[in-house]
Design an enzyme around this catalytic site. Structure first.
Site, PDB file in Angstrom:
ATOM      1  N   ASP A  67       0.834  -1.203   0.000  1.00 61.87           N
ATOM      2  CA  ASP A  67       0.000   0.000   0.000  1.00 61.87           C
ATOM      3  C   ASP A  67       0.869   1.253   0.000  1.00 61.87           C
ATOM      4  O   ASP A  67       2.097   1.165   0.162  1.00 61.87           O
ATOM      5  CB  ASP A  67      -0.972  -0.001   1.193  1.00 61.87           C
ATOM      6  CG  ASP A  67      -0.274  -0.246   2.526  1.00 61.87           C
ATOM      7  OD1 ASP A  67       0.972  -0.243   2.561  1.00 61.87           O
ATOM      8  OD2 ASP A  67      -0.973  -0.442   3.526  1.00 61.87           O
ATOM      9  N   ASN A 136      -7.146  -0.148  14.140  1.00 63.18           N
ATOM     10  CA  ASN A 136      -8.564  -0.355  13.810  1.00 63.18           C
ATOM     11  C   ASN A 136      -8.798  -1.702  13.126  1.00 63.18           C
ATOM     12  O   ASN A 136      -9.887  -1.954  12.606  1.00 63.18           O
ATOM     13  CB  ASN A 136      -9.059   0.772  12.902  1.00 63.18           C
ATOM     14  CG  ASN A 136      -8.266   0.846  11.599  1.00 63.18           C
ATOM     15  OD1 ASN A 136      -7.338   0.066  11.398  1.00 63.18           O
ATOM     16  ND2 ASN A 136      -8.635   1.764  10.722  1.00 63.18           N
ATOM     17  N   HIS A 138      -7.221  -2.736  10.420  1.00 65.57           N
ATOM     18  CA  HIS A 138      -6.989  -2.759   8.969  1.00 65.57           C
ATOM     19  C   HIS A 138      -5.769  -3.618   8.625  1.00 65.57           C
ATOM     20  O   HIS A 138      -4.876  -3.813   9.439  1.00 65.57           O
ATOM     21  CB  HIS A 138      -6.889  -1.337   8.381  1.00 65.57           C
ATOM     22  CG  HIS A 138      -5.604  -0.614   8.613  1.00 65.57           C
ATOM     23  ND1 HIS A 138      -5.426   0.714   8.330  1.00 65.57           N
ATOM     24  CD2 HIS A 138      -4.390  -1.019   9.100  1.00 65.57           C
ATOM     25  CE1 HIS A 138      -4.201   1.078   8.596  1.00 65.57           C
ATOM     26  NE2 HIS A 138      -3.551   0.056   9.077  1.00 65.57           N
ATOM     27  N   GLU A 143      -9.686  -0.728   5.128  1.00 67.04           N
ATOM     28  CA  GLU A 143     -10.221  -0.125   6.339  1.00 67.04           C
ATOM     29  C   GLU A 143     -11.557  -0.769   6.734  1.00 67.04           C
ATOM     30  O   GLU A 143     -12.194  -1.432   5.901  1.00 67.04           O
ATOM     31  CB  GLU A 143     -10.427   1.378   6.092  1.00 67.04           C
ATOM     32  CG  GLU A 143      -9.170   2.128   5.650  1.00 67.04           C
ATOM     33  CD  GLU A 143      -8.211   2.411   6.802  1.00 67.04           C
ATOM     34  OE1 GLU A 143      -8.148   1.627   7.765  1.00 67.04           O
ATOM     35  OE2 GLU A 143      -7.497   3.435   6.728  1.00 67.04           O
TER      36      GLU A 143
END
Ligand code: F6R
Length: 240
Positions: A67, A136, A138, A143
């Site tokens: 990413d 979170n 991810h 996400e």
């Protein structure tokens, strides 16, 4: 999902590096993907040491990026590109064609997605992917709420990801989008290592293990992969 707990971060990184080495030993032209971020830094170091010691030969292997922050390039401190080159690629002797990495400065993110998808397709599949896990849940920039059916795609970054990003950049940069391999691409990998270190990851590690598979915690979307191992250190396991 298999779970391996190592005593501390150096032991964790050494064990994850051995997984990568095993993939390349079994298949010298393996396609390898290793996340950016802080978690794999010790893995990069262990792999560079193994390469220097002649324990692994990356000369036939290829690397694909996981990413990137849209708007950041190699000269931007904390970009995935900057981190991975600095800690890993610059320390190995690789040819340009061995690496395919998202260009965060692109004016055409969709074309970047197609370029990265095509590189993976040309290699048939990713042989091993080493993922970190965000606060979170991810993985990559997939996400909470992500569709599990996506290959490479542009992402609106979650508020938690934006807040956490300051640790890489040293200051808020107001980056709102990223570009990432999708869950479909990650799940198509032959082998997945999901890696976490430290007390601060213990809550999300426990949630990932305990929660049903679902998009709310994206890391759960790979739990049922046929060859996944969650590799964590003792501190990250403290809420199990
Ligand atoms: C980075 C990436 C992210 C990180 C995750 C954990 O390329 O894909 O999913 O792996 O945010 O980040 P660290 O390791 O910095 O805690």
């Amino acid at each position: 999902m298999n779970v391996e707990i190592k005593e501390d971060y150096p032991q964790l990184c050494a064990a994850v590096a051995e997984q990568v080495i095993a993939s390349v030993t079994a298949k010298p032209d393996a396609l390898i993907c290793i996340a950016g971020g802080d978690t794999p830094l010790g893995v990069f170091e262990a792999l560079v040491n193994a390469s220097n010691a002649g324990r692994v030969d990356f000369s036939h292997a290829s690397f694909i990026g996981l990413d990137e922050w849209l708007g950041l390039g190699r000269s931007d401190k904390g970009s995935c590109r900057e981190m991975i080159w600095h800690h890993f690629f610059d320390k190995l002797t690789l040819r340009d064609e061995q690496i395919c990495f998202f260009d965060g400065l692109t004016h055409d993110p969709q074309a970047e997605c197609l370029r990265v998808d095509a590189f993976i397709a040309a290699h048939q599949q990713i042989d091993i992917i080493v993922l970190g896990i965000g606060m979170n849940g991810h993985i990559g920039f997939n996400e909470p709420g992500v569709s599990p059916d996506k290959s490479c795609h542009v992402v609106d970054l979650d508020a938690i990801t934006q807040a956490v990003s300051v640790k890489y950049f040293g200051k808020p940069l107001n980056i709102k989008q990223g570009i990432s391999l999708g869950i479909k691409t990650i799940r198509a990998a032959k082998r997945i290592i999901l890696m976490a270190s430290g007390e601060k990851k213990s809550t999300i590690v426990a949630k990932t293990l305990q929660a049903e598979i679902g998009t709310e915690i994206p890391a759960t979307l790979v739990k049922d992969h046929p060859s996944i191992t969650l590799m964590i250190d003792r501190a990250a396991s403290s809420q199990l």
